[in-house]
Design an enzyme around this catalytic site. Structure first.
Site, PDB file in Angstrom:
ATOM      1  N   LYS A 196       0.843  -1.197   0.000  1.00 30.95           N
ATOM      2  CA  LYS A 196       0.000   0.000   0.000  1.00 30.95           C
ATOM      3  C   LYS A 196       0.877   1.246   0.000  1.00 30.95           C
ATOM      4  CE  LYS A 196      -3.891   2.093   2.554  1.00 30.95           C
ATOM      5  NZ  LYS A 196      -4.801   1.938   3.715  1.00 30.95           N
TER       6      LYS A 196
ATOM      7  N   SER B 229      -9.652   1.896   2.982  1.00 27.71           N
ATOM      8  CA  SER B 229      -8.798   2.624   2.062  1.00 27.71           C
ATOM      9  C   SER B 229      -7.776   1.762   1.328  1.00 27.71           C
ATOM     10  CB  SER B 229      -8.062   3.721   2.828  1.00 27.71           C
ATOM     11  OG  SER B 229      -7.211   3.165   3.821  1.00 27.71           O
TER      12      SER B 229
ATOM     13  N   SER C 184      -9.965  -0.489   7.232  1.00 33.05           N
ATOM     14  CA  SER C 184      -9.417  -0.346   5.885  1.00 33.05           C
ATOM     15  C   SER C 184      -8.649  -1.544   5.364  1.00 33.05           C
ATOM     16  CB  SER C 184      -8.519   0.896   5.817  1.00 33.05           C
ATOM     17  OG  SER C 184      -9.287   2.071   5.916  1.00 33.05           O
TER      18      SER C 184
END
EC number: 6.3.5.7
Length: 486
Positions: free
Chosen positions: A78, A153, A177
């Site tokens: 990420k 997210s 997330s």
């Protein structure tokens, strides 16, 4: 079977037996990314040259494939984790050219384990969002239905795993997330206990909530990844010096006799009926495996959304104050004065959702409203944590839905922040309490959209969650499903 379709542990077995070369493996993934990712936008950057160079080191014998279960395994990261020499944007225009001079602790530990980094994945800007629609670099699409969101997210990380564009990935979980996108994309996502994994090198959103964890194709892979990144780090003052067990060792232990609680507050009014049905079927599987099941109350669950959306923006407003165009990040040219440079750099560099949360956080921390909002939210957080501690006096773990609905259409909730925030209602409480949680596939909606089962446990009992999830996974086949066409 193509290398990209294998789990991490299956792939590593083939690499060790020399039935595949690491270069062949990387080429398989890179070709698939080049072909499919333009339709998904799960990656923000692909590190083809460096990953192939690292693969060559393994194939020439310069690195040992036996060193760890991650040696030679291609991972996605990420884009909120600092990686030396690699652009780290956090999905924001304000950091579009930021290159960290160091590796975060989890990156350093994965490098040491021999993992190979395929690239950095898309995300909601500064991890603020539940759909990966808030990225400055375009929305990520769900591999199961490209008209729908992958969750957020960590949507890029979850979509990449679901589409076989990496063997596994790292995400971050501040209020759901990791777990919510894992549920939306039909993969496994684990949020560890707060303090279990070092946050050094993680670009902060809400420092008392952020936690790094794995997103993988199956539970055993999640155990492997967590094993590599867990443990105390003196560079992170919130890292807890607590023994790290062998997470794979207990996976195959039966769950017969375990007491599993079903929090009644998690089956909310308005929940999609197919979510409730899938979770109930998952509960029945656990009963068939010999677990004992009973209802439990977490009475302050209803305060979770309000408490979170006071505490997290308050912390974000402080953390994001550092982005002013001076030391790093976007700096607009031709500003008339210093204050003008601050104002214009931030207004042009931040997206709408980030600005909204900065304003909210600044408001609740202001002198006239601190006690009315922030203090009360902190008190509610304490009560939510106590709810979990009380529940774990009677139950070993809890079973619940991850989200009240399956993946929703892109743009469906964009104009209604409140509806977007309410989508996090079932994941936020565990984040506020700091307890670990895992999402494991447990079914599909009538439209073919994945549904996840959330398993929550006491602090530092990731081993127990992985064991329950693994036993459930072995009794079902939901985790084996992959999107038919992307």
């Amino acid at each position: 079977m193509e290398p990209y379709a294998l789990t991490m542990h299956e792939l590593h077995d083939l690499l060790v037996r020399k039935e595949l070369s690491v270069t062949e493996t990387l080429t398989s993934f890179l070709t698939r990314i080049e072909t499919l990712d333009p339709r998904l936008n799960s990656y923000l950057s692909v590190l083809a040259e460096s990953s192939l160079a690292e693969a060559g080191r393994f194939d020439r014998g310069e690195r040992d494939l036996h060193a760890s279960p991650l040696a030679g395994i291609p991972l996605a990261i990420k884009d909120v984790l600092c990686m030396q020499g690699t652009v780290t944007t956090c999905g924001s225009r304000i950091l579009e050219n930021f290159v960290p001079p160091y590796d975060g602790t989890v990156i350093a530990r994965l490098r040491e384990a021999g993992a190979i980094f395929l690239g950095k994945t898309n995300m909601d800007e500064f991890a603020m969002g539940s759909s990966t629609e808030n990225s400055a670099y375009g929305v990520t699409r769900n591999p199961w239905d490209r008209e729908r969101v992958p969750g957020g997210s960590s949507g890029g990380s979850a979509a990449a795993v679901a589409a076989d564009l990496c063997s596994g990935s790292l995400g971050t979980d501040t209020g759901g997330s990791i777990r919510q996108p894992a549920s939306f994309c039909g993969v496994v996502g684990l949020k560890p206990t707060y303090g279990r994994v070092s946050r050094f090198g993680l670009v902060a959103f809400a420092s008392s909530l952020d936690q790094i964890g794995p997103i993988t194709k199956d539970v055993e892979d999640a155990a492997i990844l967590l094993q590599a990144i867990a443990g105390h780090d003196r560079r992170d003052s919130t890292s807890v010096d607590h023994p790290v067990p062998d997470y794979r060792a207990s996976l195959r232990e039966p769950i017969k006799g375990l007491r599993l609680g079903i929090p009644k507050e998690y089956f909310v009014h308005g929940m999609h009926p197919e979510i409730a049905d899938s979770v109930q079927r998952a509960i029945n599987v656990c009963l068939q495996l010999g677990a004992e099941v009973g209802e439990v109350s977490l009475p302050h669950t209803g305060y979770g959304v309000a408490a979170y959306y006071i505490i997290a923006p308050a912390e974000a407003s402080s953390n994001l104050a550092r982005y002013d165009g001076v030391k790093y990040g976007l700096r607009v040219p031709d500003a008339r004065d210093l204050i003008g440079m601050y104002r214009t750099s931030r207004s042009q560099g931040f997206g709408a959702e980030v600005k909204r949360r900065i304003m909210l956080g600044t408001y609740v921390l202001s002198a006239g409203y601190y006690d009315a909002y922030y203090t009360k939210a902190s008190q509610a957080r304490t009560l939510i944590r106590k709810d979990f501690l009380d529940a774990f006096d009677s139950f070993d773990a809890l079973l619940a839905p991850v989200a009240p609905v399956p993946a929703f259409k892109i743009g469906e909730k964009s104009d209604d922040p409140l509806q977007m925030y309410l989508n996090d209602a079932l994941t936020l409480p565990a984040s506020l309490a700091g307890v670990p949680g895992i999402s494991v596939p447990c079914g599909f909606s009538g439209e073919g959209l994945p549904i996840g089962l959330q398993i929550l446990g006491p602090h530092f009992r990731e081993d127990l969650l992985l064991r329950i999830a693994y036993q459930f996974e072995q009794a079902t086949a939901h985790h084996l499903a992959r999107p038919d066409s992307i």
